[in-house]
Design an enzyme around this catalytic site. Structure first.
Site, PDB file in Angstrom:
ATOM      1  CB  ALA A  89      -9.854  23.510 -40.898  1.00 38.30           C
ATOM      2  CG  ASP A 110      -4.112  45.019 -42.028  1.00 40.76           C
ATOM      3  OD1 ASP A 110      -4.265  45.506 -40.841  1.00 40.76           O
ATOM      4  OD2 ASP A 110      -3.339  45.060 -42.579  1.00 40.76           O
ATOM      5  CD  GLU A 162     -18.366  60.708 -29.466  1.00 40.80           C
ATOM      6  OE1 GLU A 162     -17.312  59.826 -29.233  1.00 40.80           O
ATOM      7  OE2 GLU A 162     -19.461  60.415 -28.853  1.00 40.80           O
TER       8      GLU A 162
HETATM    9  O1  F6P Z   1      -1.070  43.739 -41.679  1.00 30.30           O
HETATM   10  C1  F6P Z   1      -1.215  43.359 -40.302  1.00 30.30           C
HETATM   11  C2  F6P Z   1      -0.577  44.685 -39.636  1.00 30.30           C
HETATM   12  O2  F6P Z   1      -0.938  44.380 -38.158  1.00 30.30           O
HETATM   13  C3  F6P Z   1      -1.169  46.107 -40.198  1.00 30.30           C
HETATM   14  O3  F6P Z   1      -2.205  46.445 -39.630  1.00 30.30           O
HETATM   15  C4  F6P Z   1       0.104  46.943 -39.445  1.00 30.30           C
HETATM   16  O4  F6P Z   1       0.250  47.990 -40.390  1.00 30.30           O
HETATM   17  C5  F6P Z   1       1.388  45.856 -39.893  1.00 30.30           C
HETATM   18  O5  F6P Z   1       0.690  44.499 -39.737  1.00 30.30           O
HETATM   19  C6  F6P Z   1       2.238  45.726 -38.682  1.00 30.30           C
HETATM   20  O6  F6P Z   1       3.295  45.059 -39.161  1.00 30.30           O
HETATM   21  P1  F6P Z   1       4.435  44.357 -37.946  1.00 30.30           P
HETATM   22  O7  F6P Z   1       3.944  43.666 -36.986  1.00 30.30           O
HETATM   23  O8  F6P Z   1       5.567  43.968 -38.887  1.00 30.30           O
HETATM   24  O9  F6P Z   1       5.058  45.785 -37.306  1.00 30.30           O
END
Ligand code: F6P
Length: 326
Positions: free
Chosen positions: A25, A131, A191
């Site tokens: 985009a 996230d 749960e």
């Molecule tokens: O920020 C995205 C994320 O996937 C987080 O959820 C996770 O804690 C982190 O990156 C993992 O990072 P890496 O791929 O550098 O291990």
């Protein structure tokens, strides 16, 4: 409208499904407005190491549906050093690039904002991380696809859980935020959910599990990787200690949550955000990040981003528990 000759776009931090749709985009919107577009390879590293690729209309064909990022991405501690940022600016000047679009997370925006102020270079951020932990936007690119991936995985795990009357502790990503875990738990019919934002009463949890196991009932427990107990393996260790682990299994979903073809929502948001970022630059705006609020694309001050915690929809937790009383 401000005259911009060339823009550069980069993806930074963890990859997120929809990044490619966003790059497409940005490039296509730039071309529409008569602006040259460059892709930077491997995030801020590429700025420092002078790794750019001129992107034409067809260079971004057939990528809207692809996960990951065609530009490559990285976390780049070098960009914290002024000397390295200076190199990056010289590289941009050499290509007559007069604005930058950063597709990434909160950390990426901070570095970009410092850079922008130092060298008076217009920048716009586009939030992309599974996230969904950035304030000022209801969604970040990648969140929706990651949720769908988690739900799909839980559905599969459920087949074994219900056939064997087992409890599964399913660990999901999210860094220090429980937004991914909370939403996944609500939508997968879990749960219970453990999140970084809450200190759960483990005894109550233990009692609930005992009742479920005594009734031969399977359970899905979503555990955020950053939860206060220390992840799914630690929750398992607690249950083992209570002689309650025979029927409990751990499934850490890991990086599969970041992969795959982006969902409708991620493709749409990525497309709207990318186009808006170019429009903001043309309007002479800088140091903003694009977001979505109440279904409207918005732009906010990039210096006001913070990690959003706790999730806005914490009331989901009450509903999750209400629907799984046993
Ligand atoms: O920020 C995205 C994320 O996937 C987080 O959820 C996770 O804690 C982190 O990156 C993992 O990072 P890496 O791929 O550098 O291990």
């Amino acid at each position: 409208m401000v005259k911009i000759q060339n823009i550069a776009v980069l993806t930074s931090g963890g990859d997120a499904p929809g990044m490619n749709a966003c790059v497409r985009a940005v490039v296509r919107a730039a071309i529409y407005h008569g602006i040259g577009a460059y892709g930077v390879i491997d995030g801020f590293n590429g700025l420092i190491k002078n790794q750019f690729k001129k992107l034409d209309y067809h260079d971004v064909s057939n990528i809207i549906q692809r996960g990951g990022t065609i530009l490559g991405t990285a976390r780049c501690p070098d960009f914290l050093h002024k000397k390295e940022r200076k190199k990056a600016f010289i590289n941009l000047q050499a290509l007559k690039i007069d604005a930058l679009i950063i597709i990434g997370g909160d950390g990426s925006f901070k570095g970009a904002s410092i850079f922008s102020h130092e060298f008076d270079l217009p920048i716009i951020g586009i939030p992309a991380t599974i996230d969904n932990d950035i304030t000022g936007t209801d969604y970040t690119i990648g969140f929706d696809t990651a949720l769908n991936t988690i739900i799909d995985a839980v559905d599969k795990i459920r087949d074994t859980a219900s056939s064997h009357h087992r409890v599964f502790l399913v660990e999901v990503m999210g860094n220090n935020s429980g937004i991914l875990a909370l939403n996944a738990a609500a939508a997968s019919g879990a749960e219970e959910v453990f999140m970084p934002e809450r200190n759960e009463d483990l005894q109550k949890f233990e009692e609930k599990l005992r009742r479920a196991l005594a009734a031969n009932k399977s359970s899905i427990i979503i555990v955020a990787e950053g939860d206060q107990i220390g992840g799914a393996k630690e929750v398992f260790a607690y249950l083992k200690d209570k002689n309650l682990s025979d029927k409990v299994r751990v499934a850490v979903l890991g990086h599969m949550q970041r992969g795959g073809s982006p969902s409708f929502l991620d493709r749409l948001n990525a497309t709207l955000f990318g186009e808006q970022a170019v429009v903001e630059l043309l309007q002479g705006n800088t140091n903003l990040y694009i977001g979505m609020h109440n279904n409207k694309v918005i732009a906010s001050d990039i210096n006001h981003t913070q990690v959003k915690s706790p999730p806005k929809n914490m009331d989901y937790l009450k509903i999750i528990r209400k629907l799984s009383v046993y």
